[in-house]
Every structure is written in structure tokens, then in C-alpha cells.
Design a protein around this motif. Structure first.
Motif, PDB file in Angstrom:
ATOM      1  N   VAL A  39      40.275  41.777  44.706  1.00  0.00           N
ATOM      2  CA  VAL A  39      39.789  40.547  45.326  1.00  0.00           C
ATOM      3  C   VAL A  39      39.215  40.813  46.709  1.00  0.00           C
ATOM      4  CG1 VAL A  39      41.932  39.843  46.484  1.00  0.00           C
ATOM      5  CG2 VAL A  39      40.378  38.087  45.568  1.00  0.00           C
ATOM      6  N   SER A  40      39.501  42.002  47.268  1.00  0.00           N
ATOM      7  CA  SER A  40      39.061  42.352  48.620  1.00  0.00           C
ATOM      8  C   SER A  40      37.809  43.215  48.586  1.00  0.00           C
ATOM      9  CB  SER A  40      40.178  43.103  49.352  1.00  0.00           C
ATOM     10  OG  SER A  40      39.671  43.764  50.500  1.00  0.00           O
ATOM     11  N   ALA A  41      36.792  42.804  49.331  1.00  0.00           N
ATOM     12  CA  ALA A  41      35.573  43.615  49.433  1.00  0.00           C
ATOM     13  C   ALA A  41      35.854  44.935  50.138  1.00  0.00           C
ATOM     14  CB  ALA A  41      34.495  42.838  50.188  1.00  0.00           C
ATOM     15  N   PHE A  42      36.831  44.945  51.043  1.00  0.00           N
ATOM     16  CA  PHE A  42      37.197  46.205  51.704  1.00  0.00           C
ATOM     17  C   PHE A  42      37.794  47.183  50.696  1.00  0.00           C
ATOM     18  CE2 PHE A  42      37.366  43.135  55.251  1.00  0.00           C
ATOM     19  CZ  PHE A  42      36.511  43.773  56.133  1.00  0.00           C
ATOM     20  N   ALA A  43      38.640  46.691  49.783  1.00  0.00           N
ATOM     21  CA  ALA A  43      39.214  47.549  48.759  1.00  0.00           C
ATOM     22  C   ALA A  43      38.140  48.046  47.800  1.00  0.00           C
ATOM     23  CB  ALA A  43      40.300  46.789  47.998  1.00  0.00           C
ATOM     24  N   VAL A  44      37.221  47.186  47.417  1.00  0.00           N
ATOM     25  CA  VAL A  44      36.131  47.592  46.524  1.00  0.00           C
ATOM     26  C   VAL A  44      35.319  48.715  47.157  1.00  0.00           C
ATOM     27  CG1 VAL A  44      33.939  46.817  45.522  1.00  0.00           C
ATOM     28  CG2 VAL A  44      36.003  45.414  45.265  1.00  0.00           C
ATOM     29  N   GLU A  45      34.985  48.575  48.426  1.00  0.00           N
ATOM     30  CA  GLU A  45      34.225  49.616  49.126  1.00  0.00           C
ATOM     31  C   GLU A  45      35.049  50.896  49.226  1.00  0.00           C
ATOM     32  OE1 GLU A  45      31.019  51.389  51.224  1.00  0.00           O
ATOM     33  OE2 GLU A  45      31.146  49.614  49.938  1.00  0.00           O
ATOM     34  N   ALA A  46      36.354  50.770  49.514  1.00  0.00           N
ATOM     35  CA  ALA A  46      37.217  51.950  49.623  1.00  0.00           C
ATOM     36  C   ALA A  46      37.298  52.685  48.296  1.00  0.00           C
ATOM     37  CB  ALA A  46      38.613  51.537  50.092  1.00  0.00           C
ATOM     38  N   CYS A  47      37.455  51.950  47.199  1.00  0.00           N
ATOM     39  CA  CYS A  47      37.539  52.560  45.878  1.00  0.00           C
ATOM     40  C   CYS A  47      36.231  53.270  45.532  1.00  0.00           C
ATOM     41  CB  CYS A  47      37.873  51.501  44.834  1.00  0.00           C
ATOM     42  SG  CYS A  47      38.192  52.169  43.184  1.00  0.00           S
ATOM     43  N   LYS A  48      35.104  52.657  45.827  1.00  0.00           N
ATOM     44  CA  LYS A  48      33.808  53.302  45.574  1.00  0.00           C
ATOM     45  C   LYS A  48      33.705  54.615  46.349  1.00  0.00           C
ATOM     46  CE  LYS A  48      31.069  49.124  44.631  1.00  0.00           C
ATOM     47  NZ  LYS A  48      29.997  48.221  45.149  1.00  0.00           N
ATOM     48  N   ARG A  49      34.137  54.605  47.604  1.00  0.00           N
ATOM     49  CA  ARG A  49      34.062  55.809  48.431  1.00  0.00           C
ATOM     50  C   ARG A  49      35.015  56.892  47.915  1.00  0.00           C
ATOM     51  NH1 ARG A  49      32.836  54.658  54.769  1.00  0.00           N
ATOM     52  NH2 ARG A  49      31.408  52.906  54.551  1.00  0.00           N
ATOM     53  N   SER A  50      36.186  56.483  47.446  1.00  0.00           N
ATOM     54  CA  SER A  50      37.147  57.455  46.932  1.00  0.00           C
ATOM     55  C   SER A  50      36.620  58.122  45.661  1.00  0.00           C
ATOM     56  CB  SER A  50      38.499  56.786  46.654  1.00  0.00           C
ATOM     57  OG  SER A  50      39.128  56.392  47.864  1.00  0.00           O
ATOM     58  N   LEU A  51      36.045  57.324  44.757  1.00  0.00           N
ATOM     59  CA  LEU A  51      35.467  57.910  43.543  1.00  0.00           C
ATOM     60  C   LEU A  51      34.341  58.879  43.899  1.00  0.00           C
ATOM     61  CD1 LEU A  51      35.395  54.771  41.218  1.00  0.00           C
ATOM     62  CD2 LEU A  51      36.806  56.797  40.896  1.00  0.00           C
ATOM     63  N   ALA A  52      33.471  58.459  44.809  1.00  0.00           N
ATOM     64  CA  ALA A  52      32.339  59.305  45.199  1.00  0.00           C
ATOM     65  C   ALA A  52      32.818  60.595  45.864  1.00  0.00           C
ATOM     66  CB  ALA A  52      31.414  58.535  46.135  1.00  0.00           C
ATOM     67  N   ALA A  53      33.863  60.521  46.671  1.00  0.00           N
ATOM     68  CA  ALA A  53      34.364  61.695  47.384  1.00  0.00           C
ATOM     69  C   ALA A  53      34.889  62.755  46.430  1.00  0.00           C
ATOM     70  CB  ALA A  53      35.471  61.281  48.360  1.00  0.00           C
ATOM     71  N   ASN A  54      35.291  62.331  45.228  1.00  0.00           N
ATOM     72  CA  ASN A  54      35.825  63.258  44.240  1.00  0.00           C
ATOM     73  C   ASN A  54      34.832  63.567  43.124  1.00  0.00           C
ATOM     74  OD1 ASN A  54      38.872  63.579  44.994  1.00  0.00           O
ATOM     75  ND2 ASN A  54      38.451  61.387  45.196  1.00  0.00           N
ATOM     76  N   GLY A  55      33.599  63.075  43.260  1.00  0.00           N
ATOM     77  CA  GLY A  55      32.584  63.301  42.245  1.00  0.00           C
ATOM     78  C   GLY A  55      32.916  62.650  40.917  1.00  0.00           C
ATOM     79  N   LEU A  56      33.573  61.484  40.964  1.00  0.00           N
ATOM     80  CA  LEU A  56      34.026  60.807  39.757  1.00  0.00           C
ATOM     81  C   LEU A  56      33.237  59.526  39.521  1.00  0.00           C
ATOM     82  CD1 LEU A  56      37.854  61.213  40.402  1.00  0.00           C
ATOM     83  CD2 LEU A  56      36.492  62.492  38.738  1.00  0.00           C
ATOM     84  N   ALA A  57      33.130  59.141  38.255  1.00  0.00           N
ATOM     85  CA  ALA A  57      32.406  57.922  37.886  1.00  0.00           C
ATOM     86  C   ALA A  57      33.394  56.797  37.625  1.00  0.00           C
ATOM     87  CB  ALA A  57      31.554  58.169  36.652  1.00  0.00           C
ATOM     88  N   GLY A  58      32.945  55.580  37.869  1.00  0.00           N
ATOM     89  CA  GLY A  58      33.753  54.397  37.588  1.00  0.00           C
ATOM     90  C   GLY A  58      33.005  53.157  38.021  1.00  0.00           C
ATOM     91  N   ARG A  59      33.290  52.056  37.368  1.00  0.00           N
ATOM     92  CA  ARG A  59      32.696  50.767  37.732  1.00  0.00           C
ATOM     93  C   ARG A  59      33.683  50.035  38.619  1.00  0.00           C
ATOM     94  NH1 ARG A  59      31.761  45.680  33.706  1.00  0.00           N
ATOM     95  NH2 ARG A  59      33.764  46.501  32.992  1.00  0.00           N
ATOM     96  N   VAL A  60      33.220  49.552  39.770  1.00  0.00           N
ATOM     97  CA  VAL A  60      34.101  48.888  40.736  1.00  0.00           C
ATOM     98  C   VAL A  60      33.522  47.511  41.043  1.00  0.00           C
ATOM     99  CG1 VAL A  60      35.354  49.102  42.906  1.00  0.00           C
ATOM    100  CG2 VAL A  60      34.563  51.172  41.734  1.00  0.00           C
ATOM    101  N   LEU A  61      34.330  46.469  40.847  1.00  0.00           N
ATOM    102  CA  LEU A  61      33.864  45.096  40.997  1.00  0.00           C
ATOM    103  C   LEU A  61      34.797  44.281  41.875  1.00  0.00           C
ATOM    104  CD1 LEU A  61      33.211  44.363  37.200  1.00  0.00           C
ATOM    105  CD2 LEU A  61      31.503  45.058  38.891  1.00  0.00           C
ATOM    106  N   CYS A  62      34.235  43.306  42.556  1.00  0.00           N
ATOM    107  CA  CYS A  62      35.040  42.314  43.269  1.00  0.00           C
ATOM    108  C   CYS A  62      35.408  41.221  42.273  1.00  0.00           C
ATOM    109  CB  CYS A  62      34.246  41.741  44.442  1.00  0.00           C
ATOM    110  SG  CYS A  62      35.274  41.123  45.785  1.00  0.00           S
ATOM    111  N   SER A  63      36.706  41.001  42.086  1.00  0.00           N
ATOM    112  CA  SER A  63      37.147  40.057  41.065  1.00  0.00           C
ATOM    113  C   SER A  63      38.498  39.478  41.433  1.00  0.00           C
ATOM    114  CB  SER A  63      37.251  40.773  39.708  1.00  0.00           C
ATOM    115  OG  SER A  63      37.673  39.901  38.682  1.00  0.00           O
ATOM    116  N   ASP A  64      38.666  38.196  41.210  1.00  0.00           N
ATOM    117  CA  ASP A  64      39.968  37.535  41.362  1.00  0.00           C
ATOM    118  C   ASP A  64      40.687  37.652  40.030  1.00  0.00           C
ATOM    119  OD1 ASP A  64      42.144  35.999  41.897  1.00  0.00           O
ATOM    120  OD2 ASP A  64      41.068  34.121  42.153  1.00  0.00           O
ATOM    121  N   VAL A  65      41.537  38.658  39.907  1.00  0.00           N
ATOM    122  CA  VAL A  65      42.176  39.025  38.649  1.00  0.00           C
ATOM    123  C   VAL A  65      41.064  39.270  37.619  1.00  0.00           C
ATOM    124  CG1 VAL A  65      44.088  38.517  37.060  1.00  0.00           C
ATOM    125  CG2 VAL A  65      44.153  37.611  39.369  1.00  0.00           C
TER     126      VAL A  65
END
Length: 334
Positions: free
Chosen positions: A222-248
Motif C-alpha cells: 500500500v506504500s509507494a515507498f515500499a514499492v520503490e524499495a522493492c523495485k530497487r532491491s530486485l534491480a540490485a540483485n538482477g532479478l525480475a518481478g512485477r511490483v504494484l501499489c495495491s491495498d491488499v
């Protein structure tokens, strides 16, 4: 309509001074929404409330540097003080030097520490008002030596590089419950690639851990800060994943997964809130394939077993270290 939140009640005393207000990181308050031109927030719930009234609603990651805002900026001081400092630095980067900013917050939320923080940043300030156990300060943007990006913290754990931001759950460290959850998954997660949902992704540790093992990950928070952090963490490890802002499950209508994994939150600021966790459990069967599994970790005292029993008719305790418990439930084919 009168303001309800104490900080907004304090602002209401200054009502005649606002004609084009932008609220930064505010609580949801109908008076404030009606009074303001727009909101900049990392909280999806707040963004939706402003959008519903036809107001501008942006995350700080949507706003390009130099994009014009009105000069009526009010920052609502957050519980996480390092997040408040980030907001100040970010505003100084976004706005011309000398742009007036007001800062409001509750005394129990730490607003009394703001003058010292402004002094350390070289930002002159005045106290404008004090009521409702809240204070209101006025300052101006300045050119700073350090950038808002300096608030991001990168650290190594479990063979992963994680990026963390103030205000995101577990900032700069790995939560004990999350470690217990991952330890449990290590022995139970199938080797074949699964379609997995990480609900409440935070800094992305669960998503990165799953993606590193070859699973197809969707992460939501639900947090845009968490969404951005998760995107950066995936990128830092060269990993793929879809990251979305969502209330549950709000951004996942009609989607189903093989597994849903979560360390669900039960706090919102200083308040305990079971609402999101209850919705996660009760709606999980709708978003699981037949035979799919929900795995969550929680403090041992939280009342999740009852919710799991109602939603799945059965569940298992997969791990228990006395402080935290890992629960698993399977969607049956009936």
C-alpha cells in the motif's frame, strides 16, 4: 465540515491563509481534502481519498524535479523522523530556494524535535501556532549539501542486496518474523517455478528471495515507498518481478496465484489495525488456484488462527519460535 484530525484542526485556525494548499504526507481528513488543491503521499489510501474528490494526487516518485506546485505547502510530520527529514530534503530539491513551507504535527508524534532538525539543515524557522497538542512551524526551502537519495540504505542479508527507505517496515534490517518465514519456506516451497504473490512486500526481501529461486513474483504494498524499495532491491540483485501499489488485492482483480506469502502489517502509524490482514486472509481463497497455499508469519498473540479457520476450514502451524508463528493454509478443490 470541520477538521477531525488534531493537526488539521490546528491548520483550520489558519484557514484564511490558504487558497491553493498542497498537503504533503497528510492524514485523511475531509476538511483538508476540501481545502487543498492536491496531495503528495506515499499512502495509497490517502491518494484515493483525494482522487475521489477530483483533487490532484501524486506519489513523490510521480513528480518530476521542478514540476510546479503552489507555494502553499504543508508537510505533516511523520512518526518516522528520518522519513520527515527525507520529505524536507525532497521538498528543497523540488521547489525553488526560498519557497515557504509549513510543518505541522502532533506532539506525541515528535513535532517538537523539528526545530532542532531544521537548525541542523540550516533552515530558519518560526513557530506559528500551538493547539490540540500539535505545533505548526514555518520555514523556507534552502540549497542543501546532501540529497534526499542519501536516505536510502543498502544492506546485505541472506546473499541478497536490499534497498530500504525510512518509513518502510524493517528499515535497514531484517525482521525476525520474516527470517522465520523464509526458513519455513526453504523446506516447504516446491522447486518448480510457481506464480507467487508477496503481499505487503516492504523492502522486497521476500520477493527477491523467491525470485532468486526461480519463482515468478508479483509484489504489492500500500506504500509507494515500499514499492520503490522493492523495485530497487530486485534491480540490485538482477532479478525480475512485477511490483504494484495495491491495498491488499485491489490491484489484482481476477488474478490467481499458486502461493501467497506475507508478513502482514498490523500497525498503521501508532494504531493497531487488523483490517488489511483480515482482508488478506478472507480474500486469499479467491486469489489462489486450487491446491494453492497461503503462508503468513505473525506475532504469536495475534488472532489469525480464527480467521484462517473461517477462510480455509483448516490450517497448519509451520513454525513457532514463541515470539512468531508461521501459518499455512491450502485452498481445497471443494
Amino acid at each position: 465540515m470541520s477538521a477531525q484530525a488534531p493537526a488539521c484542526q490546528l491548520l483550520e485556525r489558519q484557514n484564511d491563509t490558504y487558497t491553493a494548499l498542497w498537503a504533503i504526507g497528510p492524514p485523511t481528513d475531509s476538511w483538508l481534502i476540501d481545502q487543498s488543491m492536491g496531495v503528495i503521499s506515499g499512502d495509497l489510501d490517502a491518494l484515493r481519498e483525494w482522487q475521489a474528490k477530483g483533487k490532484h494526487a501524486l506519489t513523490p516518485f510521480d513528480l518530476a524535479a521542478g514540476e510546479p506546485l503552489s507555494k502553499e505547502i504543508v508537510l505533516f510530520w511523520p512518526k518516522a523522523h528520518q522519513l520527515g527529514i527525507w520529505w524536507l530534503k525532497w521538498l528543497c530539491e523540488q521547489l525553488p530556494e526560498g519557497t515557504p513551507i509549513e510543518i505541522v504535527g502532533e506532539h506525541q508524534g515528535g513535532i517538537k524535535r523539528v526545530p532542532k532538525m531544521l537548525d541542523e539543515l540550516g533552515m530558519r524557522w518560526d513557530k506559528r501556532d500551538n493547539a490540540r497538542r500539535c505545533s505548526l512551524f514555518a520555514t523556507q526551502t534552502v540549497a542543501l549539501d546532501s540529497t534526499s537519495d542519501s536516505a536510502w540504505q543498502q544492506f546485505e542479508t541472506l546473499g541478497l542486496t536490499l534497498n530500504s527507505h525510512p518509513g518502510v517496515f524493517g528499515h535497514g534490517k531484517v525482521d525476525e518474523g520474516t527470517l522465520l518465514l523464509l526458513e519455513s519456506l526453504e523446506s516447504s516451497l516446491p522447486k518448480k517455478p510457481l506464480k507467487v504473490l508477496d503481499m505487503g512486500c516492504g523492502d522486497g526481501i521476500i520477493s527477491a528471495w523467491l525470485a532468486q529461486r526461480g519463482h515468478h513474483v508479483t509484489a504489492v504494498d500500500v506504500s509507494a515507498f515500499a514499492v520503490e524499495a522493492c523495485k530497487r532491491s530486485l534491480a540490485a540483485n538482477g532479478l525480475a518481478g512485477r511490483v504494484l501499489c495495491s491495498d491488499v488485492f485491489s490491484a489484482l482483480e481476477g488474478e490467481q496465484f499458486d502461493w501467497i506469502v506475507s508478513n502482514p502489517p498490523f500497525h498503521k502509524e501508532r494504531d493497531i489495525s487488523y483490517g488489511p490482514s483480515q482482508r488478506l486472509i478472507s480474500q486469499a481463497p479467491e486469489h489462489l488456484n486450487t491446491g494453492g497455499r497461503l503462508v503468513i508469519v505473525a506475532n504469536g498473540f495475534l488472532p489469525y488462527p480464527d480467521h484462517l479457520q473461517r477462510a480455509f476450514q483448516d490450517f497448519q502451524t509451520l513454525a513457532d519460535n514463541r515470539r512468531f508463528k508461521v501459518y499455512g493454509a491450502i485452498k481445497s478443490g471443494r
